[in-house]
Write an enzyme that holds these catalytic residues in place. Sequence first.
Site, short mmCIF file in Angstrom:
data_model
loop_
_atom_site.label_atom_id
_atom_site.label_comp_id
_atom_site.label_asym_id
_atom_site.label_seq_id
_atom_site.Cartn_x
_atom_site.Cartn_y
_atom_site.Cartn_z
N ASP A 1 10.32 -8.06 -39.44
CA ASP A 1 11.04 -9.16 -39.16
C ASP A 1 10.60 -10.52 -40.15
O ASP A 1 9.42 -10.71 -40.82
CB ASP A 1 10.82 -9.71 -37.83
CG ASP A 1 11.63 -10.86 -37.22
OD1 ASP A 1 12.91 -10.84 -37.79
OD2 ASP A 1 11.56 -11.29 -36.21
N ASP B 1 9.39 -9.25 -32.51
CA ASP B 1 8.97 -10.26 -31.35
C ASP B 1 9.86 -10.42 -30.39
O ASP B 1 9.39 -10.78 -29.26
CB ASP B 1 8.37 -11.51 -32.03
CG ASP B 1 9.64 -12.46 -32.90
OD1 ASP B 1 10.54 -11.76 -32.86
OD2 ASP B 1 9.40 -13.34 -33.16
N ASP C 1 14.12 -6.41 -30.47
CA ASP C 1 13.20 -5.64 -31.34
C ASP C 1 12.69 -4.28 -30.56
O ASP C 1 12.49 -3.32 -31.30
CB ASP C 1 12.18 -6.23 -31.90
CG ASP C 1 12.55 -7.47 -32.93
OD1 ASP C 1 13.59 -7.38 -33.72
OD2 ASP C 1 12.11 -8.63 -32.63
#
Length: 893
Positions: A337, A625, A629
């Site tokens: 990410d 996070d 996800d």
Amino acid sequence: MSEEKKQQLIKPFYTEETDQVLAEVQTTEEGLTSAEAQKRLTEFGLNELEEGEKKSMLVRFFEQFKDLMIIVLLFAAVISAVVSHEVVDSFIILAVVIINAVMGVVQESKAEQAIEALREMSTPNANVLRDGHVSSIKSTELVPGDIVMLEAGDVVPADLRLIEVASLKIEEAALTGESVPVEKELIVINEGEVGIGDRVNMAYSNSNVTYGRGKGVVVNTGMTTEVGKIAGMLAQADETETPLKNNLNQLGKFLTLAIIIIAVVMFFVGTVFNDTSWVDMLLTSISLAVAAIPEGLPAIVTIILALGTQVMAKRNSVIRKLPAVETLGSTDIIASDKTGTLTLNQMTVEKLYVDNHQYDANGEVPVDSMAMKVMNYANDTKIAQDGSLIGDPTETALVQFGLNNGFDVREKVAEQPRVAELPFDSDRKLMSTLHEEAAGKILVAVKGAPDVLLDRASQILLNGQVVPMTEKEKQDILANNKDMAQQALRVLGMAYKYVDQVPAELEAEVIENDLIFAGLVGMIDPERAEAAEAVRVAKDAGVRPIMITGDHKDTAEAIAARLGIIEKGDDASVLTGAQLNEMSDEEFAQKVEHYSVYARVSPEHKVRIVKAWQKEGKVVAMTGDGVNDAPALKQADIGIGMGITGTEVSKGASDMVLADDNFATIVVAVEEGRKVFSNIQKAVQYLLAANLGEVLTLFIATLLGWDTLLPIHLLWINLVTDTFPAIALGMEPAEKDLMQHKPRGRSSNLFSGGVFSSIIYQGILEAATVLFVYWSAIQWPVHTAYAEVHSDALTMAFATLGLMQLFHAFNVKSVHQSLFKVGAFRNKSFNWAILLSFALMMVIIVVPGLNDVFRVAHLDLYQWGIVIGASFAIIPIVEIVKAFQRGAMKNKD
């Protein structure tokens, strides 16, 4: 709720006009009646996530015994107890198997907590328009068609199509991964399918209202919400087999085949050629086969992995599932990410444009400029007593920039207090505050979108002088705005003017006109200082970093270029979620290697990306996070959650958690994972070479009619020389060139990299040495009586085998490198393990009473010289073989 109803609700409501949406969900802006709501509640079900079926603890426990290695061990335990009467050996095997099963059940239970965390995220109450008035009801009782009122501080209780907004901003980080709140607008999006972050007329369940107010109609509840879809994906995600589990399964198959062959050959030779009774040979063959099984291997692997988790914890990597330690070492792809992992997750001012000059924020900036005052005045950031900044990330970045450069907004506003304001509005794209100056004048500070601001500015501040805005100045401002935007900076313009008094009516047309342009400011969530170096190290190690983000394409591309993930201007390496939607799975699988950056993606996209790489045979580590996800984290070979910013859902779906949310920590963990696998290989090499030596010794001795080693001798050697050194090998420091090799990939196993050939020749060497010592003791005896000669030979063979295995432990510190290069005594735990094992071997030979129990004799110095010399010989012999191997590898290169 029926599948038909579910399909009815899964529609792109953001592409439809408000009236059309209201008609489709059969409601009005006045909301539903209580009777109609109750009817729909029965029809659609509660607004909550489904639990799904759960396996009982007992079922999970017994599922742990399906692995072939476990079955072989259980068979060995039964044979040891029933045939060989080795009850202690059997008990140890059973204990190892049961401990492994319990740990497996605990790990599975932790993984299922992800969906439970999703269920607990729901807000308890919602403000709903029913029967013509607003009432507070449990969010679980919401139904499609309800009209929900939203205010700052609320958690959105269901998926809503907005029908009214007033400066409404919603933070959707849990779904998109981007922490900057989204400004909501009542526009119809006609661009086809777009990502969640671009659906500005929608509000999604479990997102947070940070500013303003609004009203929306419920279009999806429960499992049909975006969060519900994620929960469904979590429940359906396949648990990937770890490389270590595959390797142990392969090892189990190999050992099973080898053991069967050994037992059959032994039985055949003994009964046919040696005229031994078939009952005795059956017992001997089974005993030999049991001796070939490294029953301590699963326990030693578990201990090595556990030691790895402790090391990783000290380096900010918290491991939730033991196999993840080793799997990290085989990682080919790190899908990271952007926000908070590769970047700081903290908007920061990077450029300031005033007086026709662009300044770097890290250099000397004009602190007393009007632009600095405007960006701090037209700002709703609050400064807490501890100095922390509270507010919109963009605005807090401006205040922090001021504080960093000596402009304390608290002192300034105390001198020139705010007397009125025009809040930010998504239609105007501007915000204005009015401040009373000591001279009685009123300062109007305006900040907002540069293009809008320029249309309202008639003058410009240049070098302290206010002059008319010319076309040249305007084009210069636009050029600098474009330059900053191409660097993926978020650009805001500042302007101001003075009025004599606060207007009676605060109207934008009056206040935000005839402005004096003061400057531009460019902000970005900057990359972490250590991230670029971590990307370089990963690439050198053959690991490919890719960026997956919900942010815009330009921002993602700029950050990726700055980090070295892609080359600057390499637009072809960037793929958006919308472009991915147009590809079939087959087409994407063919092109997946072309892309290193994915922008504006949804949860489904992340899972597709992970699966595409896995189909290419790659081991994928995925960071995340947010709730969005979680499915990809569960699908990945290694799911990596964020310890600081991560939701409980993402942590629950992860195999490991980064305590510092730092990409560099992942690379450190990959290095540790490689070290762990290397050390497991060393333990396997050590154990199997030792077991092969024992098996060959007994096998050949039986063929020759020799009585070399008793079962008690084998049991003691396996207990003493196998356990402690093997565990200590798991604590070996990493070899220096560990991160300069390519990932070993899924096709490699515990025998790869020269380990198998080393096991074979080293096992043969051990057996040959022991048999030679036994033969020499018979040929050149110290005593004359047969019983004493045989006792001496037996003792010398036993001592040689035990000590030689301890000396050989030094050899396996590296498969190919010289012992003197890797360092013989670097590992203190290993040194103590060797000393302890040596002492335990010696004590049963030299201590009176114990030697009778173990049926060994006292040896004189001559005999000890032969034993120690023969045992130590394995070190120089293996060193010579390694030298030839290194030469052959060098010539091959």
